[in-house]
Design an enzyme around this catalytic site. Structure first.
Site, PDB file in Angstrom:
ATOM      1  N   THR A   1      42.205  77.482 -64.205  1.00 57.50           N
ATOM      2  CA  THR A   1      41.816  76.231 -63.567  1.00 57.50           C
ATOM      3  C   THR A   1      40.884  75.372 -64.418  1.00 57.50           C
ATOM      4  O   THR A   1      40.052  75.896 -65.175  1.00 57.50           O
ATOM      5  CB  THR A   1      41.112  76.517 -62.220  1.00 57.50           C
ATOM      6  OG1 THR A   1      40.463  75.335 -61.777  1.00 57.50           O
ATOM      7  CG2 THR A   1      40.054  77.605 -62.352  1.00 57.50           C
TER       8      THR A   1
ATOM      9  N   GLU B   1      38.453  73.967 -63.256  1.00 61.60           N
ATOM     10  CA  GLU B   1      37.083  74.261 -62.804  1.00 61.60           C
ATOM     11  C   GLU B   1      36.312  75.046 -63.876  1.00 61.60           C
ATOM     12  O   GLU B   1      35.090  75.012 -63.909  1.00 61.60           O
ATOM     13  CB  GLU B   1      37.112  75.071 -61.513  1.00 61.60           C
ATOM     14  CG  GLU B   1      37.278  74.247 -60.257  1.00 61.60           C
ATOM     15  CD  GLU B   1      36.063  73.375 -59.945  1.00 61.60           C
ATOM     16  OE1 GLU B   1      34.951  73.889 -59.866  1.00 61.60           O
ATOM     17  OE2 GLU B   1      36.245  72.159 -59.786  1.00 61.60           O
TER      18      GLU B   1
ATOM     19  N   TYR C   1      33.529  80.704 -57.908  1.00 58.31           N
ATOM     20  CA  TYR C   1      34.982  80.643 -58.099  1.00 58.31           C
ATOM     21  C   TYR C   1      35.312  80.430 -59.575  1.00 58.31           C
ATOM     22  O   TYR C   1      36.134  81.145 -60.161  1.00 58.31           O
ATOM     23  CB  TYR C   1      35.566  79.507 -57.250  1.00 58.31           C
ATOM     24  CG  TYR C   1      36.980  79.128 -57.611  1.00 58.31           C
ATOM     25  CD1 TYR C   1      38.063  79.908 -57.214  1.00 58.31           C
ATOM     26  CD2 TYR C   1      37.243  77.968 -58.358  1.00 58.31           C
ATOM     27  CE1 TYR C   1      39.366  79.559 -57.556  1.00 58.31           C
ATOM     28  CE2 TYR C   1      38.539  77.611 -58.700  1.00 58.31           C
ATOM     29  CZ  TYR C   1      39.606  78.415 -58.301  1.00 58.31           C
ATOM     30  OH  TYR C   1      40.892  78.064 -58.642  1.00 58.31           O
TER      31      TYR C   1
ATOM     32  N   LYS D   1      37.258  82.856 -62.217  1.00 63.16           N
ATOM     33  CA  LYS D   1      38.474  82.447 -62.937  1.00 63.16           C
ATOM     34  C   LYS D   1      38.288  82.585 -64.443  1.00 63.16           C
ATOM     35  O   LYS D   1      39.239  82.844 -65.181  1.00 63.16           O
ATOM     36  CB  LYS D   1      38.832  81.000 -62.577  1.00 63.16           C
ATOM     37  CG  LYS D   1      39.518  80.860 -61.222  1.00 63.16           C
ATOM     38  CD  LYS D   1      40.960  81.358 -61.253  1.00 63.16           C
ATOM     39  CE  LYS D   1      41.685  81.095 -59.948  1.00 63.16           C
ATOM     40  NZ  LYS D   1      43.044  81.607 -59.931  1.00 63.16           N
TER      41      LYS D   1
HETATM   42  P1  NAP Z   1      46.100  78.497 -52.109  1.00 61.05           P
HETATM   43  O1  NAP Z   1      46.992  77.571 -51.370  1.00 61.05           O
HETATM   44  O2  NAP Z   1      44.707  78.704 -51.662  1.00 61.05           O
HETATM   45  O3  NAP Z   1      46.848  79.921 -52.170  1.00 61.05           O
HETATM   46  C1  NAP Z   1      46.178  81.089 -52.552  1.00 61.05           C
HETATM   47  C2  NAP Z   1      47.079  82.267 -52.285  1.00 61.05           C
HETATM   48  O4  NAP Z   1      46.350  83.467 -52.579  1.00 61.05           O
HETATM   49  C3  NAP Z   1      47.520  82.395 -50.814  1.00 61.05           C
HETATM   50  O5  NAP Z   1      48.837  82.879 -50.777  1.00 61.05           O
HETATM   51  C4  NAP Z   1      46.570  83.443 -50.273  1.00 61.05           C
HETATM   52  O6  NAP Z   1      47.050  84.139 -49.137  1.00 61.05           O
HETATM   53  C5  NAP Z   1      46.500  84.365 -51.482  1.00 61.05           C
HETATM   54  N1  NAP Z   1      45.380  85.289 -51.401  1.00 61.05           N
HETATM   55  C6  NAP Z   1      44.094  85.042 -51.080  1.00 61.05           C
HETATM   56  N2  NAP Z   1      43.377  86.175 -51.073  1.00 61.05           N
HETATM   57  C7  NAP Z   1      44.240  87.177 -51.397  1.00 61.05           C
HETATM   58  C8  NAP Z   1      44.111  88.583 -51.525  1.00 61.05           C
HETATM   59  N3  NAP Z   1      42.956  89.188 -51.297  1.00 61.05           N
HETATM   60  N4  NAP Z   1      45.200  89.294 -51.861  1.00 61.05           N
HETATM   61  C9  NAP Z   1      46.402  88.689 -52.062  1.00 61.05           C
HETATM   62  N5  NAP Z   1      46.592  87.361 -51.950  1.00 61.05           N
HETATM   63  C10 NAP Z   1      45.517  86.613 -51.616  1.00 61.05           C
HETATM   64  O7  NAP Z   1      46.025  78.070 -53.646  1.00 61.05           O
HETATM   65  P2  NAP Z   1      47.027  77.143 -54.494  1.00 61.05           P
HETATM   66  O8  NAP Z   1      46.548  75.749 -54.404  1.00 61.05           O
HETATM   67  O9  NAP Z   1      48.424  77.480 -54.162  1.00 61.05           O
HETATM   68  O10 NAP Z   1      46.691  77.634 -55.962  1.00 61.05           O
HETATM   69  C11 NAP Z   1      47.374  78.743 -56.525  1.00 61.05           C
HETATM   70  C12 NAP Z   1      46.490  79.390 -57.596  1.00 61.05           C
HETATM   71  O11 NAP Z   1      46.176  78.433 -58.594  1.00 61.05           O
HETATM   72  C13 NAP Z   1      45.141  79.888 -57.093  1.00 61.05           C
HETATM   73  O12 NAP Z   1      44.824  81.037 -57.841  1.00 61.05           O
HETATM   74  C14 NAP Z   1      44.174  78.786 -57.434  1.00 61.05           C
HETATM   75  O13 NAP Z   1      42.879  79.292 -57.610  1.00 61.05           O
HETATM   76  C15 NAP Z   1      44.773  78.279 -58.731  1.00 61.05           C
HETATM   77  N6  NAP Z   1      44.576  76.852 -59.036  1.00 61.05           N
HETATM   78  C16 NAP Z   1      44.873  75.906 -58.097  1.00 61.05           C
HETATM   79  C17 NAP Z   1      44.744  74.564 -58.429  1.00 61.05           C
HETATM   80  C18 NAP Z   1      45.084  73.483 -57.429  1.00 61.05           C
HETATM   81  O14 NAP Z   1      44.647  72.337 -57.652  1.00 61.05           O
HETATM   82  N7  NAP Z   1      45.838  73.771 -56.382  1.00 61.05           N
HETATM   83  C19 NAP Z   1      44.324  74.200 -59.705  1.00 61.05           C
HETATM   84  C20 NAP Z   1      44.050  75.205 -60.638  1.00 61.05           C
HETATM   85  C21 NAP Z   1      44.207  76.535 -60.292  1.00 61.05           C
HETATM   86  P3  NAP Z   1      46.867  83.532 -47.639  1.00 61.05           P
HETATM   87  O15 NAP Z   1      47.964  82.515 -47.475  1.00 61.05           O
HETATM   88  O16 NAP Z   1      47.031  84.740 -46.786  1.00 61.05           O
HETATM   89  O17 NAP Z   1      45.497  82.918 -47.590  1.00 61.05           O
HETATM   90  O1  G4F Z   2      39.569  69.220 -53.058  1.00 64.68           O
HETATM   91  P1  G4F Z   2      38.428  70.007 -53.562  1.00 64.68           P
HETATM   92  O2  G4F Z   2      37.828  71.019 -52.646  1.00 64.68           O
HETATM   93  O3  G4F Z   2      38.908  70.660 -54.927  1.00 64.68           O
HETATM   94  P2  G4F Z   2      38.107  71.260 -56.177  1.00 64.68           P
HETATM   95  O4  G4F Z   2      36.751  71.691 -55.835  1.00 64.68           O
HETATM   96  O5  G4F Z   2      38.263  70.294 -57.299  1.00 64.68           O
HETATM   97  O6  G4F Z   2      38.964  72.585 -56.464  1.00 64.68           O
HETATM   98  C1  G4F Z   2      40.385  72.569 -56.439  1.00 64.68           C
HETATM   99  O7  G4F Z   2      40.872  72.260 -57.713  1.00 64.68           O
HETATM  100  C2  G4F Z   2      40.562  73.241 -58.731  1.00 64.68           C
HETATM  101  C3  G4F Z   2      41.144  72.722 -60.057  1.00 64.68           C
HETATM  102  O8  G4F Z   2      40.197  71.930 -60.702  1.00 64.68           O
HETATM  103  C4  G4F Z   2      41.169  74.560 -58.316  1.00 64.68           C
HETATM  104  F1  G4F Z   2      40.927  75.507 -59.268  1.00 64.68           F
HETATM  105  C5  G4F Z   2      40.585  75.011 -56.990  1.00 64.68           C
HETATM  106  O9  G4F Z   2      41.225  76.218 -56.581  1.00 64.68           O
HETATM  107  C6  G4F Z   2      40.866  73.934 -55.952  1.00 64.68           C
HETATM  108  O10 G4F Z   2      42.259  73.887 -55.727  1.00 64.68           O
HETATM  109  O11 G4F Z   2      37.244  69.026 -53.998  1.00 64.68           O
HETATM  110  C7  G4F Z   2      37.457  67.966 -54.902  1.00 64.68           C
HETATM  111  C8  G4F Z   2      36.200  67.123 -54.979  1.00 64.68           C
HETATM  112  C9  G4F Z   2      34.911  67.929 -55.199  1.00 64.68           C
HETATM  113  O12 G4F Z   2      34.115  67.260 -56.136  1.00 64.68           O
HETATM  114  C10 G4F Z   2      34.216  67.920 -53.849  1.00 64.68           C
HETATM  115  O13 G4F Z   2      32.798  68.001 -53.909  1.00 64.68           O
HETATM  116  O14 G4F Z   2      36.022  66.468 -53.711  1.00 64.68           O
HETATM  117  C11 G4F Z   2      34.662  66.567 -53.327  1.00 64.68           C
HETATM  118  N1  G4F Z   2      34.594  66.428 -51.869  1.00 64.68           N
HETATM  119  C12 G4F Z   2      33.996  65.403 -51.207  1.00 64.68           C
HETATM  120  N2  G4F Z   2      34.075  65.597 -49.895  1.00 64.68           N
HETATM  121  C13 G4F Z   2      35.062  67.289 -50.963  1.00 64.68           C
HETATM  122  C14 G4F Z   2      34.735  66.767 -49.714  1.00 64.68           C
HETATM  123  N3  G4F Z   2      35.752  68.441 -51.086  1.00 64.68           N
HETATM  124  C15 G4F Z   2      36.133  69.080 -49.950  1.00 64.68           C
HETATM  125  N4  G4F Z   2      36.863  70.211 -50.056  1.00 64.68           N
HETATM  126  N5  G4F Z   2      35.809  68.616 -48.702  1.00 64.68           N
HETATM  127  C16 G4F Z   2      35.112  67.456 -48.529  1.00 64.68           C
HETATM  128  O15 G4F Z   2      34.821  67.037 -47.403  1.00 64.68           O
END
Ligand code: NAP
Ligand code: G4F
Length: 345
Positions: free
Chosen positions: A132, A134, A155, A159
């Site tokens: 990520t 992050e 987190y 990662k």
């Molecule tokens: P997500 O929607 O939160 O999905 C996370 C998955 O992990 C879900 O299937 C969840 O299961 C599973 N999980 C959580 N705890 C677990 C455990 N103890 N054992 C087995 N599985 C578990 O995340 P996503 O947005 O699809 O992202 C996929 C991956 O990419 C994550 O690793 C995230 O950190 C990483 N990532 C995401 C972004 C982004 O912007 N979306 C960017 C960079 C990296 P449940 O459905 O049961 O909760």
């Molecule tokens: O949507 P967010 O919670 O995503 P964040 O923290 O960027 O993390 C996501 O992206 C990462 C990749 O860079 C992944 F690795 C991670 O697993 C996840 O998918 O927040 C985005 C921004 C932050 O700066 C947060 O402080 O939005 C700001 N924010 C403002 N108000 C909020 C809120 N975030 C959340 N969740 N809820 C709010 O009400």
């Protein structure tokens, strides 16, 4: 013979999009889902058929915090490709549950990699690690594969462990193991507490009259947002190369949270007027206060500015996103309105 993929995190946003992509590419797809007291397969229900029918999609109970379950599933499935998308993936929540986050998001990765080694599958399996942006945290944008890491949450620190242990297992044991360093990617399947989906749901409900107000945290942090559909294609491409490597995947464009709110309002025809500054900043529609700031959504340490440089992926993987921020917002808004209208019926 059909290729076999095993996806940890199959029930999440990316798990659902990746499963769809791999099924289309004629893979047999195995997913790991964890036991939960309420249903957690909504995102994959449309292609998860009754297992008694003929299907190329299979689910296994397991948990990244349970080494034995991880090992047994890998041994049973004997996959050609493993995608580790499983994580406690909410940055804000990781400050509340840092130990759990580290166990699943950091040690979970080790459990998979070490199972591959224990099962002597180093030569057979290709491994994708969901890294990520992050991890860049406080490092100055734009961020590429060459940028130093500076994690700002439990987190992100977890990662970062996963990133380096993936590289270590590649170098020490010759495993085809790769890190995708993905910037934020969203979709109609995005978890409801991440900021983009939260904004879209709340503003759609306000427009349809079923909610009155949206509370947000930091409006001024900037993110590089893409569409999950484009990003799962990059994951697959990373594992199809001749040599394992690590890639930044991003849109290479950056917008603030406030700009995202403005785009959603525009898409919905809500004329938003902003007044006040800092914690007192508010958004008004037809003179009614529909957006306010709540301190509880601020993080102890914030990542202010993420902006990717994905040149390496664009060149070596021939990858380019189809979506831009406007088409992403349109997709999320249209799908939410459809959901809300059908749930009313
Ligand atoms: P997500 O929607 O939160 O999905 C996370 C998955 O992990 C879900 O299937 C969840 O299961 C599973 N999980 C959580 N705890 C677990 C455990 N103890 N054992 C087995 N599985 C578990 O995340 P996503 O947005 O699809 O992202 C996929 C991956 O990419 C994550 O690793 C995230 O950190 C990483 N990532 C995401 C972004 C982004 O912007 N979306 C960017 C960079 C990296 P449940 O459905 O049961 O909760
Ligand atoms: O949507 P967010 O919670 O995503 P964040 O923290 O960027 O993390 C996501 O992206 C990462 C990749 O860079 C992944 F690795 C991670 O697993 C996840 O998918 O927040 C985005 C921004 C932050 O700066 C947060 O402080 O939005 C700001 N924010 C403002 N108000 C909020 C809120 N975030 C959340 N969740 N809820 C709010 O009400």
């Amino acid at each position: 013979m059909k290729k076999k993929a095993l996806i940890f995190g199959v029930t999440g946003q990316d798990g659902a999009y990746l499963s769809k992509l791999l099924l289309k590419k004629k893979y047999k797809v195995h997913g790991v889902k964890r036991r939960s007291s309420s249903l957690n397969t909504q995102r994959i229900d449309d292609f998860y058929l009754d297992p008694h029918q003929k299907t190329n999609f299979y689910l296994h109970y397991g948990d990244l915090s349970d080494s034995l379950s991880v090992l047994k599933i890998i041994e049973k499935v004997k996959p050609d490709e493993i995608y580790n998308l499983g994580a406690q993936s909410h940055v804000g929540v990781s400050f509340d549950v840092p130990e759990y986050t580290s166990n699943v998001t950091a040690l979970g990765t080790l459990r998979i990699l070490d199972s591959i080694r224990n099962l002597k599958m180093e030569k057979k399996v290709r491994y994708y690690q969901a890294g990520t942006s992050e991890m860049f945290g406080a490092s100055k944008p734009p961020q590429s594969e060459k940028t130093n890491f500076y994690p700002r949450s439990p987190y992100a620190a977890a990662k970062l462990y996963s990133h380096w242990i993936t590289i270590n297992y590649r170098e020490a044991y010759n495993i085809f193991a790769c890190n995708g360093i993905l910037f934020n990617h969203e979709s109609p399947l995005r978890g409801e507490t991440f900021v983009t989906r939260k904004i879209v749901i709340a503003l759609c409900k306000i427009l349809l009259g079923s909610s009155e107000k949206l509370y947000l945290g930091n409006l001024y942090s900037k993110r590089d947002w893409g569409h999950a559909e484009d990003y799962v294609l990059a994951m697959w491409k990373i594992l199809q190369k001749n040599k394992p490597s690590d890639y930044v995947i991003s849109s290479d464009k950056q917008y603030s949270v406030k700009y995202f709110v403005n785009l959603v309002c525009k898409e919905l025809g809500i004329k938003i007027v902003w007044k006040g500054i800092g914690i007192k900043e508010k958004g008004f529609w037809n003179k009614k206060n529909i957006i306010s700031i709540d301190r509880k959504y601020f993080r102890p340490t914030e990542v202010e500015s993420l902006l990717g440089n994905s040149k390496k992926a664009r060149k070596e993987l021939n990858w380019k996103p189809k979506h831009n921020i406007k088409s992403l917002v349109k997709d999320m808004v249209n799908s939410e309105i459809k959901n809300l209208k059908s749930s009313r019926i």
